[in-house]
Design an enzyme around this catalytic site. Structure first.
Site, PDB file in Angstrom:
ATOM      1  N   LYS A 117       8.986  -0.926  31.281  1.00  0.00           N
ATOM      2  CA  LYS A 117       7.539  -1.021  31.036  1.00  0.00           C
ATOM      3  C   LYS A 117       7.348  -1.892  29.802  1.00  0.00           C
ATOM      4  O   LYS A 117       7.529  -1.454  28.673  1.00  0.00           O
ATOM      5  CB  LYS A 117       6.941   0.370  30.823  1.00  0.00           C
ATOM      6  CG  LYS A 117       5.427   0.336  30.697  1.00  0.00           C
ATOM      7  CD  LYS A 117       4.848   1.736  30.840  1.00  0.00           C
ATOM      8  CE  LYS A 117       3.333   1.722  30.848  1.00  0.00           C
ATOM      9  NZ  LYS A 117       2.734   1.255  29.623  1.00  0.00           N
ATOM     10  N   CYS A 430      -9.390   0.960 -13.324  1.00  0.00           N
ATOM     11  CA  CYS A 430      -7.952   0.848 -13.024  1.00  0.00           C
ATOM     12  C   CYS A 430      -7.690  -0.473 -12.287  1.00  0.00           C
ATOM     13  O   CYS A 430      -8.338  -0.771 -11.280  1.00  0.00           O
ATOM     14  CB  CYS A 430      -7.531   2.026 -12.154  1.00  0.00           C
ATOM     15  SG  CYS A 430      -5.892   1.848 -11.451  1.00  0.00           S
TER      16      CYS A 430
HETATM   17  S1  IVH Z   1       2.545  -1.623  37.547  1.00  0.00           S
HETATM   18  C1  IVH Z   1      -0.826   0.214  39.504  1.00  0.00           C
HETATM   19  N1  IVH Z   1       4.751  -2.386  36.386  1.00  0.00           N
HETATM   20  O1  IVH Z   1       1.596  -0.853  32.049  1.00  0.00           O
HETATM   21  C2  IVH Z   1       0.372  -0.098  38.742  1.00  0.00           C
HETATM   22  N2  IVH Z   1       2.844  -2.041  35.019  1.00  0.00           N
HETATM   23  O2  IVH Z   1      -0.111   1.673  32.096  1.00  0.00           O
HETATM   24  C3  IVH Z   1       0.086  -0.553  37.369  1.00  0.00           C
HETATM   25  N3  IVH Z   1       3.197  -2.519  32.647  1.00  0.00           N
HETATM   26  O3  IVH Z   1      -1.516  -2.255  32.352  1.00  0.00           O
HETATM   27  C4  IVH Z   1       0.892  -1.659  36.939  1.00  0.00           C
HETATM   28  N4  IVH Z   1       5.292  -3.122  32.811  1.00  0.00           N
HETATM   29  O4  IVH Z   1       0.299  -3.892  31.961  1.00  0.00           O
HETATM   30  C5  IVH Z   1       3.461  -2.047  36.213  1.00  0.00           C
HETATM   31  N5  IVH Z   1       6.762  -3.067  35.506  1.00  0.00           N
HETATM   32  C6  IVH Z   1       5.489  -2.758  35.323  1.00  0.00           C
HETATM   33  C7  IVH Z   1       4.870  -2.780  34.055  1.00  0.00           C
HETATM   34  C8  IVH Z   1       3.540  -2.409  33.948  1.00  0.00           C
HETATM   35  C9  IVH Z   1       4.260  -2.950  31.998  1.00  0.00           C
HETATM   36  C10 IVH Z   1       1.889  -2.220  32.027  1.00  0.00           C
HETATM   37  C11 IVH Z   1       0.747  -2.858  32.752  1.00  0.00           C
HETATM   38  C12 IVH Z   1      -0.313  -1.840  32.888  1.00  0.00           C
HETATM   39  C13 IVH Z   1       0.217  -0.683  32.133  1.00  0.00           C
HETATM   40  C14 IVH Z   1      -0.098   0.575  32.901  1.00  0.00           C
END
Ligand code: IVH
Length: 674
Positions: A117, A430
């Site tokens: 992520k 100060c």
């Molecule tokens: S999938 C419906 N895949 O995480 C699925 N998101 O909390 C949503 N993000 O705004 C997105 N890496 O920007 C997906 N491998 C990944 C991701 C990812 C980062 C971020 C994305 C989204 C947030 C969701």
């Protein structure tokens, strides 16, 4: 007529540059040096500027940047760009998996795509017949900002896909800084005397959302895709979708993996967490998605999250380092904060060399002493803190830190507030307080004086050139130019900025003078009520209390501030150097939302654009995303993620009716004291 050989040279150059971009960003390798790459690019730019008809809309030269915009147009997302539900433990993931197997009536363990992520900014890229048409940020999921000229400047975003594709494809992914690019950029900024960015995530968001795309072009941003808005024809799983994107030349995360069942998922997530520090980009968790398209469709989505995916969040990042010393910092209000000086350590995406110990009570509880190994934590945007001490490896203990009873800067008396853990220096003159007050005066919400940074404020105080903020306005060019890191040009700029600040609004002026408890929001209320500073200074406590949003403590602070000789004198001196701070009118409430930041979310019956105009006419600034700077959230049915975030941040949430009433009747109804 363009000579044929020139047409083909330009075509060849474009092909070549695209090829090298692809190698570099999608395959993480390169066959030519940066210098050779630049030569190709410069030659193509030369040809295109000599024969403008040569330039195609997908030319790689467009990445260099375009003309500045005044505001981002909005871009609508359908289907919306959803958020993810979090799981914080294996047990929660087991439950997630059980629900899926139960609802889909599966006999075998399902296959999941486990992906890092990335912690950056979500964007979507709209391709038509393989050519990039538009790009936008996620915004609130349904409406984002159109940042097309900026996105075009990212070399990892293909302007043209590498294999022919007809129709429309919306690619979603994350804009990030790779750790090494981020560090290199910050080093360069420091050497240029610019403020370094705090962390890659904020820097990525700030860099992509620049109105002048030349600024974006100068920042080494990267893009990594993780999906598409809809399933392209013939694609039946996340795995084959990612495969397709790779074939189109779109950069993907090399750490994505496929796992069957809970155990494999857990191993993959733990591996990512363990290797987190070695990865080239910041990650804050793993995303676990059902691989099969048909399974995803059957699970469906809720208003904010898909039911087929979850974010496995990692713990806040911690690191162990050595505590070198404990120092006391004195803030603008005189608050004494113990700060740990640390051996630099990389944690949560930044190198940390100091961390807060909050106050005396926390310091005693943690009993951290110089020489100790300590655990330092940094999560998201928060200031790094010392979590606890591990003592010294040799078992010895250093001296226990004695909290000072007098101000370490001016030796003035220190008092501990009743019912509070804070100690404050009571000396009104100060130098530490003065330095911080000068810095605050120039800050963005206050007088917004570019160039008045903390280093300059420190020198002005140390050299005795400034005794209060009004002295800033009699500094001369030679005086300023004689300071460290200043030259004639910076001195001229600063003098110009200072002159411009003389026309500041009442809101900025009040924010700047720094009355306890009176930040930007309350200043906005005051300047919405009073037509000029004199009227505010003359106001009695009752008059102040009559303002919605101002309670007895603030009314008393204001009244005392304007009636104390020492502070009243400073204000008078500011007026005599030329300030004429004016409020929004006659105190008739004609701009009831003056200075407030408003966010709309969910369904409202009037068109968004109309609601925005109404709010702006009432003096508000309307933004698309929630932050601690948001003052009012107007939420309608179906409000999702933003509403949750507003709740988390403790923001004021009102309905559409309340919003309309607010505009009609005037007066800000809520007490919100930052
Ligand atoms: S999938 C419906 N895949 O995480 C699925 N998101 O909390 C949503 N993000 O705004 C997105 N890496 O920007 C997906 N491998 C990944 C991701 C990812 C980062 C971020 C994305 C989204 C947030 C969701």
């Amino acid at each position: 007529m363009i000579p044929d050989n020139i047409i083909s040279e330009a075509e060849n150059l474009r092909e070549l540059i695209r090829y090298h971009n692809r190698l570099y960003y999608a395959e993480d390798r390169s066959e030519i040096s940066d210098g050779e790459y630049d030569t190709l690019m410069l030659r193509l730019m030369e040809l295109e500027s000599r024969w403008p008809e040569l330039a195609t809309e997908d030319s790689p030269t467009l990445r260099v940047g375009a003309k500045p915009l005044s505001r981002f147009p909005s871009i609508l997302w359908d289907p919306p760009m959803l958020s993810l539900d979090n799981v914080f433990s294996v047990e929660e993931f087991i439950e997630f998996d059980r629900r899926i197997r139960h609802e889909l009536k599966l006999e075998d363990d399902p296959v999941y795509s486990v992906e890092p992520k990335l912690d950056g900014l979500a964007i979507a890229l709209i391709y038509e017949n393989g050519v990039l048409q538009r790009a936008g940020t996620r915004g609130d999921g349904s409406e984002g900002e159109d940042v097309t000229p900026n996105a075009r400047t990212l070399r990892s975003i293909p302007l043209k896909l590498s294999s022919d594709l007809s129709g429309n494809l919306v690619v979603r992914g994350e804009v990030i800084f790779r750790k090494n690019d981020f560090q290199k950029m910050n080093k360069e900024r420091k050497s240029l005397g610019l403020e370094p960015f705090v962390n890659p995530r904020n820097a990525a968001s700030g860099s992509l959302r620049q109105l002048d795309s030349r600024i974006t072009a100068s920042r080494p941003l990267s893009f990594i895709a993780y999906g598409t808005a809809r399933w392209p024809g013939g694609i039946a799983s996340q795995h084959s979708l990612l495969d397709l994107l790779a074939r189109l030349g779109i950069p993907l995360n090399p750490c994505n993996s496929l796992c069957r069942g809970v155990d494999e998922v857990e191993i993959a997530c733990r591996r990512l967490e363990e290797n987190r520090d070695e990865l080239p980009w910041e990650i804050d968790g793993a995303v676990i998605k059902l691989n099969e398209a048909s399974f995803q469709e059957r699970m469906g989505t809720l208003s904010r999250f898909p039911r087929w995916a979850a974010a496995w969040k990692f713990r806040a990042e911690e690191a162990v380092t050595r505590l070198i010393d404990i120092e006391i910092q004195v803030g603008r209000t005189g608050k004494l904060t113990p700060v740990a000086r640390l051996e630099p350590v990389f944690v949560g995406g930044v190198t940390v060399s100091s961390a807060t110990l909050h106050n005396e009570d926390e310091l005693c509880r943690k009993d951290a002493r110089p020489g100790d190994k300590v655990i330092v934590r940094r999560a998201g945007d928060v200031i790094p803190e010392v979590v606890r001490s591990l003592g010294r490896p040799d078992g010895e203990r250093g001296e226990k830190f004695e909290f000072p009873r007098s101000c370490p800067v001016c030796n003035g008396p220190v008092a501990r507030e009743e019912d509070a853990s804070a100690h404050r220096c009571m000396n009104p003159s100060c130098p530490a307080k003065l330095r911080e007050s000068l810095f605050h005066w120039g800050s963005r919400d206050a007088l917004d004086i570019e160039g008045l940074g903390s280093k300059l404020a420190e020198q002005l105080v140390d050299k005795g050139m400034v005794k209060d903020v009004s002295d800033l306005y009699s500094l001369t060019r030679p005086q300023l130019a004689s300071l460290d890191r200043m030259g004639g040009k910076s001195a001229d700029n600063l003098i110009k900025e200072l002159e411009e600040s003389l026309s500041a609004t009442l809101q900025r002026f009040i924010t700047g003078i720094g009355i306890p408890g009176i930040g930007r929001t309350v200043s906005g209320l005051l300047s919405g009520r009073f037509s000029d500073l004199q009227k505010l200074m003359d106001a009695g406590v009752d008059e102040l209390l009559a303002i919605e949003g101002i309670g007895p403590v603030l009314a008393d602070n204001l009244h005392r501030f304007f009636n104390e000789k020492i502070t009243r004198d400073v204000v008078n001196r500011l007026l005599s150097v030329g300030f004429k701070p004016r409020g929004s009118g006659a105190g008739d409430g004609s701009q009831p939302l003056l200075g407030l930041t408003v966010v709309f979310t969910g369904g409202i019956s009037i068109p968004r654009s109309e609601a925005r105009i109404m709010a702006e006419k009432a003096g508000a600034k309307v933004t698309g995303s929630i932050s601690s700077r948001t003052d009012i959230v107007v939420a309608g049915p179906g409000a999702g993620e933003k509403l949750r975030k507003a709740g988390e941040l403790g923001l004021e949430v009102i309905s559409e009716d309340e919003f309309l009433k607010l505009i009609r009747d005037g007066g800000y109804l809520f007490a919100k004291h930052k």
